[in-house]
Design an enzyme around this catalytic site. Structure first.
Site, short mmCIF file in Angstrom:
data_model
loop_
_atom_site.label_atom_id
_atom_site.label_comp_id
_atom_site.label_asym_id
_atom_site.label_seq_id
_atom_site.Cartn_x
_atom_site.Cartn_y
_atom_site.Cartn_z
N LYS A 1 0.84 -1.20 0.00
CA LYS A 1 0.00 0.00 0.00
C LYS A 1 0.88 1.25 0.00
O LYS A 1 1.92 1.29 0.66
CB LYS A 1 -0.88 -0.05 1.25
CG LYS A 1 -1.82 1.11 1.48
CD LYS A 1 -2.61 0.87 2.75
CE LYS A 1 -3.48 2.02 3.17
NZ LYS A 1 -4.22 1.73 4.42
N SER B 1 -8.79 2.65 4.37
CA SER B 1 -7.96 3.31 3.39
C SER B 1 -7.20 2.35 2.47
O SER B 1 -6.47 2.79 1.59
CB SER B 1 -6.95 4.23 4.11
OG SER B 1 -6.10 3.48 4.97
N SER C 1 -9.11 0.20 8.47
CA SER C 1 -8.68 0.30 7.08
C SER C 1 -8.21 -0.98 6.42
O SER C 1 -7.89 -0.98 5.23
CB SER C 1 -7.59 1.37 6.96
OG SER C 1 -8.12 2.65 7.16
#
Length: 477
Positions: free
Chosen positions: A73, A149, A173
């Site tokens: 990520k 996220s 997230s």
């Protein structure tokens, strides 16, 4: 070889060990799917083909995932010499100058890192939309969010590009994106997985790293390969006494599970989330477990305020650092509107408020464990989301209406942050599909250090109601 997307990471690694496929062939397939996925899903912020080929050419370690393509990520995890923007225009030219400890462990496990997945600016919202990278879309419905996220990771895995991908969780997230896209998403205990260097904590310890995956065994085996104290770490989660993969492969004893309907801020699940919760309870009872309607009584106002304090103070510090680096004041060309609100508020927070925030989180952990003790509960069950994945734009950091945004973001997944605040592990499983074919995950939480128990119940449920064969409308073989 079967189609790449039909296999989980464990199966792909087995094919490499048997020499039925090479790491280069797996990388070629992943790159082809990744490039194809960009237009409909916009799930990658960067693709690093040369970096991946260099890994393979240098020789891969004989780890549990040797030769399996992987993506990290674009938030927190560094790859030496490669960009790390955190989804922010203020960091668009930032390049890492070392590998994070977690990156080193991924590489030691044999994973071939070839890309970064999208994140909203500094993971500040529950949808993956940013001024820097645009909107990331859900492969089940491209007008809906893939969560945040770690929404780039979830869109990547749910669409078949990869079997699993790195994700991080400071208030839901990992679990929220997993719930939005039909995946497995475990948030580990605080101190279980490395966060640095140089900092072994983020958001005062609320945040942690792991992955989203299509299978329980991949998530468990990856945690086996990456957990453990890092250099400079002030905390280490309690050891499990067994491998997580072993735990996932055995049924748990009959458990007592509290079904928690009302979140600390008073939000209750909508019709679809309620249907998923009730169906999950029936499934658990059919597997021999006892499910009781019960939940802890926590101070939702103090917990919600505490999240605002932690996130705002962290963003203020980031903005101060950027101003020093830029030699000027930051503004709307650097950070998004909601981020600027956090920064502005963070610069006004008295230090005593941060102490009160930490005290509120400690109190919640004590009250939650007292509730578990008094009811003799092993696990708690709640919906990961209060409602199905919402339309893109609703949770954007550039909202048309700030008040509507605040209400939407605090009501979307209000059970999730409690497990960051207490430090406990929790896992979202793909246990409900809505009438219009959208995933809606259900979440199990356990006491600190009991990832083994979460993997045992998850593995049992996966064997009883397999989900790995489900395919969304946007799918890449």
């Amino acid at each position: 070889m079967k189609a790449f997307a039909d296999q989980d990471a464990t199966a792909l690694a087995d094919l490499v060990r048997k020499k039925e496929v090479t790491p280069g062939e797996l990388l070629d397939a992943a790159l082809e799917s990744a490039h194809a996925a960009q237009e409909p899903l916009n799930c990658f912020s960067q693709i690093f083909e040369d970096h991946a080929r260099e890994q393979i050419a240098a020789g891969l370690p004989d780890g549990p995932f040797a030769g399996v393509p992987f993506a990290t990520k674009d938030l927190g995890v560094r790859l030496n010499g490669l960009p790390l923007t955190s989804g922010s225009r203020a960091f668009k030219d930032t390049v890492a100058d070392f590998d994070s400890t977690l990156t080193q462990r991924y590489k030691a496990a044999g994973l071939v890192i070839f890309a970064q997945t999208t994140s909203p600016e500094f993971g500040l919202t529950t949808s993956t939309e940013s001024a820097l990278n645009g909107k990331t879309r859900n492969p089940w419905n491209t007008e809906r969010t893939s969560g945040g996220s770690s929404g780039g990771a979830s869109a990547t895995v749910a669409s078949g590009v990869l079997p699993m991908a790195h994700a991080s969780d400071g208030g839901g997230s990992i679990r929220i994106p997993a719930a939005c896209t039909g995946l497995v998403g475990l948030k580990p205990s605080r101190g279980r997985v490395p966060m640095g260097p140089p900092l072994s904590e983020n958001w005062f310890g609320l945040s942690t790293n792991h992955c989203v995956s299509r299978s329980v065994r991949d998530s468990a085996a990856l945690l086996d390969a990456t957990h453990g104290q890092e250099r400079g770490g002030r905390y280490i989660a309690p050891p499990s006494g067994t491998s997580y993969l072993t735990a996932a492969q055995r049924d748990p004893r009959p458990l007592r599970i509290a079904l928690w309907r009302t979140a600390p801020n008073g939000i209750t699940p909508d019709k679809e989330a309620t249907a998923g919760l009730d169906a999950t309870a029936k499934l658990l009872e059919s597997l021999g477990h006892t499910v009781e309607e019960a939940g802890p009584t926590l101070n939702g106002e103090a917990l919600g305020k505490g999240m605002m304090m932690i996130v705002s103070s962290a963003m203020a510090a980031i903005a101060d650092e950027r101003e020093q680096a830029f030699g000027r004041k930051i503004g709307p060309d650097d950070f998004e509107p909601v981020s600027l609100r956090f920064i502005e508020f963070g610069r006004t927070i008295p230090m005593a408020e941060l102490v009160r925030t930490n005290n509120a989180f400690l109190q919640a952990a004590f009250e939650f464990e007292t509730f578990m003790d008094h009811g003799n509960y092993d696990l708690v069950l709640a919906p990961t989301l209060s409602r199905p994945p919402v339309e893109l734009g609703v949770l954007s950091l550039d909202p048309e209406d700030m008040d509507a945004y605040g209400e939407a973001v605090t009501s979307f997944a209000p059970w999730c942050p409690v497990f960051n605040q207490t430090g406990w592990p929790a896992i979202s499983l793909p246990l409900h599909q809505t009438a219009d074919n959208l995933p809606l995950g259900m979440m199990f939480g356990a006491r600190l250090g009991r990832e083994d128990l979460l993997y045992s119940i998850a593995g049992q449920i996966e064997r009883a109601t397999p989900w790995i064969g489900r395919r969304p409308p946007v799918w890449f073989d």
